[in-house]
Every structure is written in structure tokens, then in C-alpha cells.
Design a protein around this motif. Structure first.
Motif, mmCIF file in Angstrom:
data_model
loop_
_atom_site.group_PDB
_atom_site.id
_atom_site.type_symbol
_atom_site.label_atom_id
_atom_site.label_comp_id
_atom_site.label_asym_id
_atom_site.label_seq_id
_atom_site.Cartn_x
_atom_site.Cartn_y
_atom_site.Cartn_z
ATOM 1 N N GLY A 292 25.176 15.068 9.737
ATOM 2 C CA GLY A 292 25.484 13.665 10.003
ATOM 3 C C GLY A 292 25.795 13.349 11.449
ATOM 4 O O GLY A 292 26.062 12.187 11.774
ATOM 5 N N ILE A 293 25.755 14.351 12.350
ATOM 6 C CA ILE A 293 26.143 14.044 13.733
ATOM 7 C C ILE A 293 24.957 13.575 14.575
ATOM 8 O O ILE A 293 25.147 13.013 15.650
ATOM 9 C CB ILE A 293 26.831 15.245 14.409
ATOM 10 N N LEU A 294 23.748 13.828 14.097
ATOM 11 C CA LEU A 294 22.556 13.358 14.810
ATOM 12 C C LEU A 294 22.040 12.076 14.164
ATOM 13 O O LEU A 294 22.149 11.918 12.946
ATOM 14 C CB LEU A 294 21.450 14.425 14.794
ATOM 15 N N PRO A 295 21.445 11.199 14.974
ATOM 16 C CA PRO A 295 21.268 11.289 16.434
ATOM 17 C C PRO A 295 22.541 10.910 17.180
ATOM 18 O O PRO A 295 23.374 10.148 16.674
ATOM 19 C CB PRO A 295 20.156 10.277 16.700
ATOM 20 N N PHE A 296 22.690 11.441 18.403
ATOM 21 C CA PHE A 296 23.856 11.155 19.232
ATOM 22 C C PHE A 296 23.696 9.824 19.967
ATOM 23 O O PHE A 296 22.584 9.397 20.293
ATOM 24 C CB PHE A 296 24.053 12.259 20.278
ATOM 25 N N SER A 297 24.814 9.224 20.262
ATOM 26 C CA SER A 297 24.834 8.033 21.109
ATOM 27 C C SER A 297 24.545 8.425 22.554
ATOM 28 O O SER A 297 24.869 9.529 22.992
ATOM 29 C CB SER A 297 26.211 7.365 21.031
ATOM 30 N N LYS A 298 23.931 7.511 23.301
ATOM 31 C CA LYS A 298 23.686 7.751 24.724
ATOM 32 C C LYS A 298 24.883 7.352 25.579
ATOM 33 O O LYS A 298 24.879 7.588 26.798
ATOM 34 C CB LYS A 298 22.451 6.972 25.190
ATOM 35 N N GLU A 299 25.890 6.752 24.971
ATOM 36 C CA GLU A 299 27.068 6.307 25.720
ATOM 37 C C GLU A 299 28.048 7.463 25.864
ATOM 38 O O GLU A 299 29.022 7.578 25.130
ATOM 39 C CB GLU A 299 27.729 5.113 25.005
ATOM 40 N N LEU A 300 27.794 8.335 26.797
ATOM 41 C CA LEU A 300 28.591 9.536 27.009
ATOM 42 C C LEU A 300 28.935 9.672 28.474
ATOM 43 O O LEU A 300 28.166 9.267 29.358
ATOM 44 C CB LEU A 300 27.815 10.774 26.555
ATOM 45 N N ASN A 301 30.084 10.270 28.751
ATOM 46 C CA ASN A 301 30.484 10.493 30.140
ATOM 47 C C ASN A 301 29.941 11.812 30.685
ATOM 48 O O ASN A 301 29.481 11.875 31.824
ATOM 49 C CB ASN A 301 32.017 10.481 30.252
ATOM 50 N N LYS A 302 30.005 12.859 29.858
ATOM 51 C CA LYS A 302 29.589 14.167 30.339
ATOM 52 C C LYS A 302 28.978 14.975 29.208
ATOM 53 O O LYS A 302 29.541 15.047 28.106
ATOM 54 C CB LYS A 302 30.777 14.930 30.934
ATOM 55 N N VAL A 303 27.835 15.582 29.485
ATOM 56 C CA VAL A 303 27.129 16.400 28.503
ATOM 57 C C VAL A 303 26.929 17.796 29.094
ATOM 58 O O VAL A 303 26.515 17.933 30.257
ATOM 59 C CB VAL A 303 25.761 15.788 28.128
ATOM 60 N N ALA A 304 27.214 18.807 28.291
ATOM 61 C CA ALA A 304 26.988 20.195 28.699
ATOM 62 C C ALA A 304 25.701 20.711 28.062
ATOM 63 O O ALA A 304 25.549 20.654 26.838
ATOM 64 C CB ALA A 304 28.159 21.072 28.271
#
Length: 875
Positions: A375-387
Motif C-alpha cells: 500500500g505504500i506505492l505509488p509515492f508522492s512527489k512532495e518530498l524534501n529528501k530522497v535516498a
């Protein structure tokens, strides 16, 4: 007067040549071939049976090199569009897309060939006869070359091979666009370590159900014009010297093209520690030609001259093969004016064009299989930092796989995610090696390279020679800051011959940190690398990209002599890079720290073409000559992922690999897993599109993912019982045909005839509805089970599939027609397929029936009663 006589003689001879029957385009290709064959000497005929076929000027026969590759894009021939590796294309389950890809490939191949020919170039990787597709059955996940195939199922393989072959060979009524080659005939799928010597004795049932149906379809439906015979022996006979070439391929299936040997396979007939079925090259060459192997990739067929003298083979027997090869070249238009062959007008503008890039991008998206999503996908594009973490996150070779071309703008996962999130901080950490002692090689920066031990001048001394042997005075001497050269379509210097030059770089390496270093190089064509005055790589005379390395303990501040000698000898993609992997002590901690400071973690793990592939030198424990000794993900990767999951950050695992792997811990603990294969030039963009919801995944597995190698028989065992979804009775990690979506599909209104007479077709229809919240593709799969058969049968067998697109709320009726051969069983007593009285179980859905996965799809089942007694299937 002399000049006038010469001119008149030239005009007379030109007119005479144009009157030759073999150049008369009003005659049939067969008539022209016979006319040309009559004019050849026996020595010329023997030359024409070799893959490096020289020009015969007196008869206007151009030089032709049969060795060309286009497994998933034109390969080893400079810039080209690179599509997903073959196993990834299979995961699309899309026949229309396969044709579109192959048509784009053949456009580029034709454009390149005519551009080369206009420059007088007709060498390796510059022709029109392509050794693709590889349609061997991926029967065991340990096989390193399995990535080159369309998976474990003969029906899926055949259905995908047909449009791919048709796309390569074209649809012109007269001319072939290219010659495609179905390989490796007839039973071949590893191990790589013993492929020159092993012998397989498959049962008649396994031959009929598994090892031949897709080859038969390639011959009879796709009309493939070339077949490559395999290295190994089949029932005691080398495949390239086996009666099966004529008995099955030509007499039973009516194959009309020519057979080419795998490279060096004829030499194996007499080579020590290979097959050793004959005692000499002359006997080997004669056996191969008389058995039906028309063309030799290798250097054995020159021995045919002595074989004829020794009475081992006659000129008339040679003529059979020469005729087949000349006819193929006639069909390619090699003896006709370009204006008669429409394919000759394809412009170089098509090569890696925007249109082809779009096809590669779409294919990459279609190929990817969503294995798990809590249930976590798809992710939102509103993110501060992605590793973005993992050794495959920014690795070009995992996009390109093997037998590959070189795209103008490849997009790695890291780059794709950065482009997808322009307003987000996207940071990278390697985290670990793919496997212990497999270094993460990078370019050696200029600050560590110097002209000599004084370390006054940065860079290496370079000398360029206008020959392939470093002879004489160099054309140019200069200092170059680092060795990172890809000379696309032109020589490094205007004064150099593009096809024949050599370079020598010389200087010292001065590290700034003590420890163990991997030092290596990658080049296309031959090269030699010296470190500390010792040769650690010697790859002279190669005509494919090669990378190698060695380990050295170096001290900070000390200088170490380093030299590279590179030779360009008619390679189509000259390149040279000097690489290293310096000591990295805190990879795991760096990755954990990055994960802790990020909103989201994207793990890019899996395997690499440096680990799996064709008869490779692999210096890593757990791998042998390109094969895997186990299917589990290397422990070093799992250890890193355990540390990352302890951070509690939302995480998705992206696997980039060419074969089925076992990742049991990851499957239990990571909430989302995407199988991306080796996805081609647009792989990074496709991964980002799926993860962030701009594309709804619909790929399906073309092979079974097992939980452990202990679930299946030994690799060397070619019996199919216990392998693949058709004969495996255990519980897999993920099933053949499996794949998730962001939306939901329901199946209704299954209509199947309840009773038919033996010999009749079965009509099937079903209504599929997208009941979820996303538009998306669905792969509708039809399986047949024969529970009433009087002989052993598969658990179930795929016999139909269609990839369809449905908008949310949309429904579509999908229809199938099953011919009797699709629900027949193999009668081992009569060696035929039969339809008998009894029930035929039909299942239609987005997966196999009776699977234990939590799956947002339904499967409908129906029994069909067959009445009227036995019905034999004609061969």
C-alpha cells in the motif's frame, strides 16, 4: 590508343557482367543462385561457407561478415537504441510491442549497414545477418545466459519470438530486411562451464513438450531464415553435426534457410577436452557440412579443402550449403541495385531517434513487474529528501546487460529519480558491493595520474599511431588528464585511420590513501593494462566490450607505474577507460546515515552482467563462468538492507537482474518490491515513473522465482520434472505469470463450450473490467490442465495471453481460440500428440489458478468435455 583500348574493354566487361544471369533481376532468386553457383570454383565455394566471407571480385560478390548481434538493439556497432534485455521484453507479455521493437532494430540495422557499405566497410557487426533471438528455454535459474531468453515457457517463448523475427526480417514480398537467427538448436541451456563438452539425453516427452515447440513455431510461423546450432552434444552427437538438423529441422518442419554454427562449435568436434568425436579439422568440417551446418563461425571450414582431397566430402555436398547461403544473400538484395531494395533507403536519422527512444521508454515501463506493494506505492512527489542507495543505482552496465549497443542518453535509476523530482534533494550512497570482491569500478580521476614519478605534471603521456601495432613514429604525442574515451563514429584525430590505429598511455598512479585497490580497464577491441610493470589484463584481438581488473595493496603518496596499450582493429565502437575502486571503509554507515536523514529510501540492488552471462571469467565466490551456483541474493546486500530497514523509513526495493533470484528476508520485511530486470537505456526513467505513480505497472514474470535452489533438481539435469511452473510441485517465492497493479481487475462472463468433438477448436471469451482507481494494463492469461489424460502431463500449460489497456471503469471482451494441439497430451507409446475423451480444464485470469498469493485479481475456471475418441495431431 592504349587508354582508348582500356576504356572500351572496361565498358565491354561491365556490359558483360550486367548480362550475367545471376545479376538479372527479372529472374527468380533461385534461378540467379544456380547461375552464380555454376561459375564458382571449389576454392571460392569454401570461402563462402565461412562467416568472414571475402569478396570475390570477378563475380561481383561483395565481402560479407555474417556475425552481427541485435539481442535487444543493434549491438557492438556504435550508437544504437537499447531496449530492455530479452528477459525484460518477455516480461511485457506483449506481442505487438515485440514487433514494434524488432522493427525499430531492423531499421537501425539497415541504416547502419548501408552507411558502412558506402564507406567500403563490410566487417563484423556491419552486416545484415543477425544472430538473434535466443529462444532456448530458461529451464534453470542458475544459467547465466538465461537473461538472453524469453523465459521458461515454450508457448510464451514462441509467441514472442514470432513477432520479433517478423519485425527483424520485414514484411516485403520479395526481399528480407535482415536475416534473423533462432538459436541455439536444439537443446541448450547451460552450464556455461561445460558447454563445449556436455551431452544431453532429453526424453521424447520433454523434447515434444518443452525443447522444440517454440523452434517449430519460429520455423513454420515466423519463417526464420537462419538457425544456429548449439555447442553441446545431443544424444551423443554434437548439435552442429547431428542428424536432427536434417531430420527434424529440414525434413519434418520444412525449414528453408541455412544453419550456422555457434562460434568455435565445429572445432569442438576434435578439440581435446571438448567432444573429441573425430580426430582432425578435416573430419570435423566434413561431418558438420554433411550434417547440415552450412556456415562456420570459427576457423575450421578452411580445412574443407583437404577434406575434399581426402575424399571425406564431395563438391556436390558443398554445393548444398553454398546454394543456401547465396540464396539468403540474394533475398537480402546484396546483388541488386539499391533502388530496387526499399530497405536500402532507410536513413541514419533513425538510429537512436526520438521515435525509437520513445519505444525503448515504453518497453522499459511495460517490462517491470511489481512483486509486492503493502500500500505504500505509488509515492508522492512532495518530498524534501530522497535516498537512493545501492550498487545498481548509478551503474550503466545494468541498463545495457550483454550483447548491447550504446545509447546516446542512458538514464540510470539515480538520474531518473533526480529528473522526476527536480525540487527534491536526491542523494546517493553505494552502501555495499553487489558481491564480495566485485569492485564498484569508477574512472580514475586526473588528480591521481602523473606523467612520471616526479608527480610534477598531471595526466598520462599519450602516443597515437596510424597503425594497429604501435609501430614507427606516433602521429601525435600529448598529455591526457584521464583515460575516458568513446570515439563514436570518428577517429580520435583527423590524421588517424578510424579502423586501424593504436594508442599507448604511460605514466604513474599516486594514491592518497593506503589500502587495497581494484585497478582495471574497459575497452572495445583489444587492450593490455600494465600496473607496476606487470601485465594484469591482456585482451588483444577482442571484438566485443571487455572489462577486467586486479587487486593491489598501495601506499599513500607512493607512485606506481601504469601503462595501457590499446589497439583499434576494425571495431565498430572504439573505447577505452581506466578504472579503479579505491578503499571504502564506511559504505554501510554512509548509507544508513543517508537513510536516517531522508523521507524515503529507494534501494537498487540485484545482480550485474559482470556476474551473470556467457562463459565469463568471474572472480566472485558463488558464480562460475557466468552461471550462479545459488539463486539467493548475495548476503552482503541483505546485510545492508537489514540495516536500512532498522531506520524505519519508507522503503522500496528495486531489483535489477537478468534471472530469478531468491530474496526471502527482503520479501518478508520490505513493503514494496519492483523487478526491473536490465531495463535498457530508459530504465531509470521507467523506474521513477512507476515508483511515483506516472505509470501503472503491468509486467508479468516469464519464469518462476524459487525460494531456494534446494527446491529444484541439479543444474546439469535436463529432465523437466520438478522445474518451471509446468512441472514444479512446490511453493515458489513468486509464480510464473505473476505481477501486481495499482488498480483492480475483475473477470466475468466466461463463455466456453461445455462439450466439443475431438478435433474441434475451443472458443473462449471473458469480460475484463477495471474496477480500481487507476487506468492501466492487464495481462489476461489462459491456462489448460488435462486431468483426465491417460499419460503424464504438465500441471497446467499457458495457451493464450493478451495484454490490454483499460481506463478505470472500462470493460473489454477478450476472446481466444484454442486449436486441438493446444489441449492435446503427449502419447509416449506412439510419439505423437493426441486429443482424447475427457475433461479439459480452462482457466482465465490475471494469474495462474490455485496460487496462494494475496492478489487483486480473479481467475475463472470452466471444464470442457471432449467426446468422440482419440484425435491425432499431425506433425
Amino acid at each position: 590508343m592504349t587508354f582508348l583500348f582500356s576504356t572500351l574493354f572496361f565498358l565491354w566487361s561491365s556490359c558483360k557482367k550486367s548480362e550475367e544471369p545471376y545479376l538479372n533481376t527479372s529472374l527468380s532468386f533461385e534461378e540467379r543462385t544456380e547461375a552464380l553457383l555454376e561459375q564458382l570454383t571449389i576454392d571460392e565455394k569454401i570461402l563462402l561457407l565461412q562467416y568472414k566471407s571475402p569478396a570475390i571480385d570477378r563475380l561481383n560478390i561483395p565481402e560479407h561478415n555474417y556475425w552481427n548481434e541485435c539481442l535487444h538493439g543493434v549491438a557492438r556497432s556504435g550508437t544504437a537504441t537499447v531496449f530492455p534485455q530479452a528477459i525484460g521484453m518477455a516480461a511485457m507479455w506483449d506481442k505487438e510491442e515485440m514487433f514494434q521493437i524488432a522493427n525499430a532494430i531492423s531499421d537501425e540495422a539497415r541504416a547502419k549497414h548501408h552507411d558502412y557499405a558506402a564507406k567500403g566497410k563490410r566487417g563484423i557487426y556491419q552486416g545484415l545477418t543477425y544472430w538473434t533471438p535466443n529462444i532456448n528455454i530458461f529451464r534453470d535459474p542458475r544459467w547465466g545466459r538465461g537473461m538472453e531468453t524469453y523465459g521458461e515457457d515454450p508457448y510464451l517463448t514462441g509467441e514472442l519470438a514470432v513477432p520479433f523475427i517478423k519485425g527483424l526480417q520485414g514484411e516485403d514480398k520479395k526481399y528480407l530486411k535482415l536475416v534473423a537467427t533462432a538459436k541455439h538448436f536444439v537443446v541448450h541451456s547451460g552450464p556455461e562451464s561445460s558447454r563445449h563438452s556436455f551431452d544431453v539425453y532429453p526424453s521424447n516427452r520433454d523434447m515434444a513438450e518443452t525443447y522444440t515447440p517454440h523452434f517449430k513455431k519460429a520455423v513454420q510461423v515466423a519463417h526464420v531464415y537462419s538457425v544456429m546450432c548449439a555447442y553441446n552434444r545431443f544424444r551423443g552427437e554434437p548439435c552442429c553435426g547431428s542428424p536432427v538438423l536434417d531430420n527434424l529441422l529440414r525434413n519434418e518442419w520444412r525449414f528453408k534457410g541455412y544453419v550456422v554454427s555457434d562460434c568455435g562449435a565445429i572445432r569442438d568436434f576434435h578439440k581435446k577436452d571438448a567432444h573429441e568425436v573425430v580426430n582432425s579439422p578435416e573430419e570435423a568440417a566434413a561431418l558438420a557440412v554433411k550434417s547440415g551446418t552450412d556456415l562456420n563461425c570459427g576457423n575450421t571450414y578452411p580445412a574443407l579443402t583437404k577434406a575434399v582431397e581426402q575424399g571425406l566430402i564431395s563438391e556436390a555436398e558443398l554445393d548444398v550449403s553454398v546454394r543456401r547461403l547465396l540464396l539468403a544473400r540474394m533475398k537480402l538484395g546484396q546483388f541488386d541495385p539499391n533502388h530496387l531494395v526499399a530497405f536500402s533507403n532507410i536513413s541514419m536519422d533513425v538510429v537512436d531517434s526520438k521515435a525509437h527512444q520513445a519505444i525503448a521508454e515504453e518497453a522499459a515501463r511495460k517490462s517491470m513487474v511489481l512483486l509486492k506493494n503493502d500500500g505504500i506505492l505509488p509515492f508522492s512527489k512532495e518530498l524534501n529528501k530522497v535516498a537512493v542507495i545501492g550498487p545498481n543505482a548509478d551503474n550503466l552496465e545494468v541498463l545495457l546487460a550483454n550483447y548491447n549497443g550504446y545509447p546516446s542518453n542512458p538514464i540510470t535509476p539515480l538520474q531518473g529519480i533526480r529528473e522526476k523530482l527536480p525540487n527534491t534533494e536526491v542523494s546517493f550512497a553505494q552502501g555495499c558491493e553487489l558481491a564480495p570482491k566485485l569492485p564498484y569500478l569508477e574512472l580514475i580521476p586526473s588528480e591521481y595520474l602523473f606523467t612520471d614519478s616526479s608527480t610534477i605534471t598531471q595526466g598520462l603521456k599519450a602516443k597515437y599511431y596510424n597503425n594497429s601495432e604501435w609501430k614507427g613514429e606516433p602521429i601525435l604525442s600529448k598529455i591526457e588528464s584521464r583515460i575516458d574515451f568513446i570515439w563514436k563514429d570518428k577517429a580520435p584525430l583527423p590524421e588517424l585511420d578510424y579502423d586501424h590505429f593504436s594508442v599507448e598511455w604511460d605514466g604513474v598512479l599516486r594514491p592518497d590513501k593506503s589500502g587495497e585497490y581494484a585497478i582495471g580497464a574497459e575497452g572495445f577491441s583489444g587492450f593490455e593494462l600494465f600496473v607496476n610493470d606487470s601485465s594484469i589484463i591482456n585482451l588483444k584481438g577482442e571484438h566485443r566490450p571487455r572489462k577486467d581488473y586486479g587487486y593491489f595493496k598501495l601506499k599513500a603518496g607512493k607512485t606506481y607505474p601504469i601503462k595501457i596499450r590499446y589497439v583499434q582493429d576494425n571495431s565498430s565502437y572504439p573505447m577505452m577507460q581506466l578504472l579503479w575502486c579505491p578503499p571504502k571503509d564506511n559504505l554501510v554507515q554512509e548509507a544508513v546515515d543517508l537513510a536516517n536523514s531522508s523521507d524515503l529510501v529507494i534501494l537498487c540492488m540485484g545482480l550485474s552482467p559482470s556476474l551473470e552471462g556467457e562463459e565469463m571469467k568471474v572472480k566472485v565466490e558463488g558464480f562460475d563462468k557466468g552461471d550462479k551456483l545459488d539463486v539467493k541474493l548475495p548476503e552482503i546486500q541483505t546485510a545492508l538492507m537489514k540495516e536500512i530497514m532498522n531506520t524505519g523509513k519508507p522503503t522500496v526495493l528495486v531489483l535489477l537482474n537478468g534471472s530469478a533470484i531468491a530474496f526471502n528476508w527482503e520479501n518478508e520485511h520490505i513493503p514494496a518490491i519492483l523487478e526491473a530486470w536490465y531495463p535498457g537505456q530508459s530504465g531509470g526513467k521507467a523506474i521513477a515513473d512507476i515508483i511515483f505513480g506516472d505509470y501503472n505497472p503491468a509486467g508479468r514474470l516469464p519464469l518462476t522465482f524459487y525460494k531456494s535452489i534446494d527446491q529444484i533438481p541439479p543444474f546439469e539435469n535436463y529432465d523437466m520434472e520438478g522445474k518451471t511452473y509446468k512441472y514444479f510441485h512446490g511453493e515458489p517465492l513468486y509464480s510464473f505469470g505473476y505481477g501486481l497493479s495499482y488498480t483492480h481487475f475483475t473477470y466475468d462472463k466466461l463463455l466456453v463450450s461445455k462439450e466439443i468433438k475431438a478435433g474441434e477448436n475451443i472458443q473462449v471469451s471473458v469480460e475484463v473490467t477495471n474496477t480500481g482507481n487507476f487506468d492501466g494494463d492487464e495481462v489476461v492469461q489462459l491456462y489448460v490442465s488435462l486431468t483426465d489424460a491417460p499419460f503424464p502431463v504438465a500441471i497446467r500449460s499457458l495457451q493464450g495471453f493478451k495484454r490490454i489497456h483499460l481506463k478505470k471503469g472500462e470493460s473489454q471482451k477478450v476472446e481466444f481460440i484454442l486449436s486441438p494441439d493446444q489441449f492435446a497430451y503427449y502419447n509416449s507409446e506412439k510419439d505423437i500428440f493426441q486429443v482424447g475423451s475427457g475433461n479439459v480444464h480452462i482457466s482465465v485470469g490475471g494469474m495462474q489458478p490455485n496460487q496462494n498469493h494475496s492478489f487483486s485479481k480473479s481467475v475463472l475456471e470452466q471444464k470442457v468435455m471432449v467426446v468422440g475418441g482419440d484425435f491425432d495431431i499431425k506433425k
